[in-house]
Design an enzyme around this catalytic site. Structure first.
Site, mmCIF file in Angstrom:
data_model
loop_
_atom_site.group_PDB
_atom_site.id
_atom_site.type_symbol
_atom_site.label_atom_id
_atom_site.label_comp_id
_atom_site.label_asym_id
_atom_site.label_seq_id
_atom_site.Cartn_x
_atom_site.Cartn_y
_atom_site.Cartn_z
ATOM 1 N N SER A 1 0.603 -0.523 0.116
ATOM 2 C CA SER A 1 0.078 0.061 -0.067
ATOM 3 C C SER A 1 0.462 1.575 -0.011
ATOM 4 O O SER A 1 1.579 1.685 1.412
ATOM 5 C CB SER A 1 -0.689 -0.310 1.435
ATOM 6 O OG SER A 1 -1.410 1.212 1.083
ATOM 7 N N ASP B 1 -9.222 2.434 -9.909
ATOM 8 C CA ASP B 1 -10.225 4.176 -9.612
ATOM 9 C C ASP B 1 -9.196 5.026 -9.752
ATOM 10 O O ASP B 1 -9.841 6.358 -9.072
ATOM 11 C CB ASP B 1 -9.959 3.555 -8.381
ATOM 12 C CG ASP B 1 -9.228 3.789 -6.689
ATOM 13 O OD1 ASP B 1 -7.594 3.801 -7.571
ATOM 14 O OD2 ASP B 1 -9.463 4.013 -5.861
ATOM 15 N N ASN C 1 -7.541 6.930 -8.304
ATOM 16 C CA ASN C 1 -6.673 7.750 -6.867
ATOM 17 C C ASN C 1 -8.823 8.410 -6.185
ATOM 18 O O ASN C 1 -8.463 9.104 -5.123
ATOM 19 C CB ASN C 1 -6.428 8.602 -7.037
ATOM 20 C CG ASN C 1 -5.059 8.365 -6.706
ATOM 21 O OD1 ASN C 1 -4.701 7.060 -6.689
ATOM 22 N ND2 ASN C 1 -3.956 8.783 -7.630
ATOM 23 N N ARG C 2 -9.407 7.940 -6.348
ATOM 24 C CA ARG C 2 -10.702 7.750 -5.807
ATOM 25 C C ARG C 2 -11.006 7.539 -4.958
ATOM 26 O O ARG C 2 -11.154 8.289 -3.885
ATOM 27 C CB ARG C 2 -12.147 7.516 -6.221
ATOM 28 C CG ARG C 2 -12.214 8.419 -8.173
ATOM 29 C CD ARG C 2 -13.827 7.553 -8.509
ATOM 30 N NE ARG C 2 -14.094 6.629 -8.732
ATOM 31 C CZ ARG C 2 -13.828 5.593 -9.637
ATOM 32 N NH1 ARG C 2 -13.430 5.832 -10.497
ATOM 33 N NH2 ARG C 2 -14.412 4.489 -9.344
ATOM 34 N N HIS C 3 -10.740 6.743 -4.054
ATOM 35 C CA HIS C 3 -10.777 5.447 -3.480
ATOM 36 C C HIS C 3 -9.559 5.659 -2.460
ATOM 37 O O HIS C 3 -8.417 4.847 -2.709
ATOM 38 C CB HIS C 3 -11.613 4.391 -3.017
ATOM 39 C CG HIS C 3 -12.903 4.245 -3.899
ATOM 40 N ND1 HIS C 3 -14.051 4.432 -3.489
ATOM 41 C CD2 HIS C 3 -12.787 3.906 -5.403
ATOM 42 C CE1 HIS C 3 -14.651 4.239 -4.450
ATOM 43 N NE2 HIS C 3 -14.239 3.736 -5.442
ATOM 44 N N LEU D 1 6.689 0.239 -1.308
ATOM 45 C CA LEU D 1 7.620 -0.357 -2.006
ATOM 46 C C LEU D 1 8.525 0.682 -1.472
ATOM 47 O O LEU D 1 8.078 2.516 -1.682
ATOM 48 C CB LEU D 1 7.249 -0.477 -3.473
ATOM 49 C CG LEU D 1 6.670 -1.162 -4.164
ATOM 50 C CD1 LEU D 1 6.043 -1.630 -5.267
ATOM 51 C CD2 LEU D 1 6.748 -2.311 -3.568
ATOM 52 N N LEU E 1 0.503 3.240 -9.680
ATOM 53 C CA LEU E 1 0.638 2.634 -10.417
ATOM 54 C C LEU E 1 -0.110 1.508 -10.759
ATOM 55 O O LEU E 1 -0.960 1.120 -9.879
ATOM 56 C CB LEU E 1 2.201 2.072 -9.813
ATOM 57 C CG LEU E 1 3.379 2.911 -9.377
ATOM 58 C CD1 LEU E 1 4.727 2.113 -8.578
ATOM 59 C CD2 LEU E 1 4.017 3.264 -10.719
#
EC number: 2.1.1.221
Length: 429
Positions: A286, A309, A311-313, A331, A346
């Protein structure tokens, strides 16, 4: 009001005497759909005027039944979507033919020595990939898996209800790319588990994946059960040493004849033999995790959130891992992500590619550079892309100003399908 520029120009070439009013263009947009290959037997007046305030002349039965009670805008949207679905096979066939011709031209030019440096590099790279693919297939068929990495990777597909149809299509493609990468990797991951995958658990993704021959993918395991089941199976205090694969009654009830044969390929909750309860620990990757992943261990199973998504959630995977009591880590590529001017998130296959490249190279910087070359994001390229985007936006705005009128509804932009069908990625190997 927005129009697809190429479509508008084509219409005005065909009908040069029309004016550029929104009403005329609305009719002609529909006429182009109807003439090329009728979606349904409806004349333009019935199509544009049907609604609660006017008697519908839409034919009864068949596709017309689904349009009863719909607004004009919804009918247009449905007609456009139906037309796009109809022409999708034609577009795919045309794209395959274009690629075939392009490949033939490259091969001919390479043999004659007339290719540019860029095209020559492209041909050589494709030949290397094909050679690696054949070698990987040979190793699988001969049972030679001595070079496999004995840890595991899990793709958590428990987000079907949070994605749009287009994002589901993108997710299916990313799974195909991921499989292809693992198949040709110098040090492939021995075990890749896909959780929450079935007609009941992830219906739209299941439907998309039916065309991908997923049941023939080597080193891949498919579970209807979710991540919580895998966690309990790996816990020595709760795991069942011998367990039969189970498909839920809901899934069986939804399955057709062809689907039932695919359900037999679901292996959950049977843990693959290379993973052992009490030895292998789960780690959810994450970007929101506090801990940084310094290296990869064969005693760990790394989970990648299978979601597209945009980056919506926020904190979705982090929150799920915390709820299940699974350790999280990110990472160690934050420095490299900051260098990307336009892309921060990513894709699933990119995360996987970074993992397998690290397994081969043993260096995070080299792994990231191999997957997303920083040279592609040099300042010069960024400025050039920004300039091109500005010109495109200005052209669209000019078209909008010329064609918009008060009281008219938005016809919308006809979008190209996001699907790509690279045969080397989705083969049956």
């Amino acid at each position: 009001m927005r129009f697809h520029l190429g479509l508008t120009e084509a219409l005005q070439e065909r009908e040069p005497n029309i004016n550029a009013s929104s009403k005329d263009l609305s009719l002609l947009h529909f006429e182009l759909y109807r003439r090329s290959e009728p979606i349904m037997d409806i004349d333009e007046e019935s199509y544009l005027n049907a609604g609660p305030s006017a008697p519908s002349k839409i034919p009864q039965g068949g596709e017309g039944d689904g349009l009863q009670g719909m607004s004009k805008k919804a009918m247009k949207r449905a007609a456009k979507q139906a037309r796009l679905e109809e022409i999708k096979p034609l577009k795919r066939a045309a794209e395959r033919e274009r690629r075939r011709q392009r490949t033939a031209q490259l091969a001919e030019g390479y043999a004659a020595g007339t290719l540019s440096e860029a095209d020559k590099e492209l041909v050589e790279r494709r030949r290397r990939v094909e050679k690696e693919r054949k070698e990987a297939q040979r190793r699988i068929e001969s049972g030679d898996q001595a070079n496999d990495w004995l840890g595991g990777v899990v793709i958590d597909l428990g987000f079907d209800d949070l994605m749009t149809d287009q994002e589901i299509a993108s997710m299916a493609q990313q799974l195909g790319y991921l499989y292809s990468s693992n198949r040709t990797a110098e040090k492939p991951v021995r075990t890749v588990i896909h959780t929450t995958f079935s007609p009941a658990a992830s219906p739209r993704l299941w439907q998309r994946m039916e065309n991908f021959n997923w049941h023939k993918w080597s080193r891949c395991h498919w579970w209807e059960q979710g991540l919580e089941t895998l966690k309990s199976q790996l816990d020595p205090s709760t795991s069942i040493l011998s367990v039969q694969s189970v498909v839920s009654k809901e899934t069986q009830d939804k399955a057709g004849i062809d689907t039932k044969s695919l359900l037999s390929r679901l292996t959950g909750p049977q843990v693959p033999v290379d993973l052992q309860a009490g030895k292998h620990k789960l780690v959810y990757l994450s970007a929101d995790a506090e801990d940084e992943l310094l290296s990869l261990s064969e005693d760990e199973i790394y989970i990648i959130g299978g979601i597209v998504d945009r980056n919506r959630h926020k904190n979705l995977c982090q929150g799920k891992a915390e709820q299940l009591g699974i350790r999280t880590a990110r990472l160690p590529i934050g420095t490299f992500l900051e260098m990307l001017p336009t892309r921060k998130a990513l894709t699933v296959n990119q995360v996987f590619d970074i993992l397998v490249k690290y397994l081969h190279l043993g260096d995070w910087a080299a792994a990231f550079e191999a997957v997303i070359p920083i040279r592609k994001y040099a300042p010069g390229r960024k400025a050039k892309r920004a300039k091109t985007e500005t010109k495109r936006n200005e052209k669209v705005e000019e078209e909008v100003e010329c064609t918009s009128a008060e009281g008219e509804e938005d016809i919308g932009v006809i979008e190209e399908s996001a699907e790509v069908d690279p045969e080397d990625v989705f083969s049956n190997q």
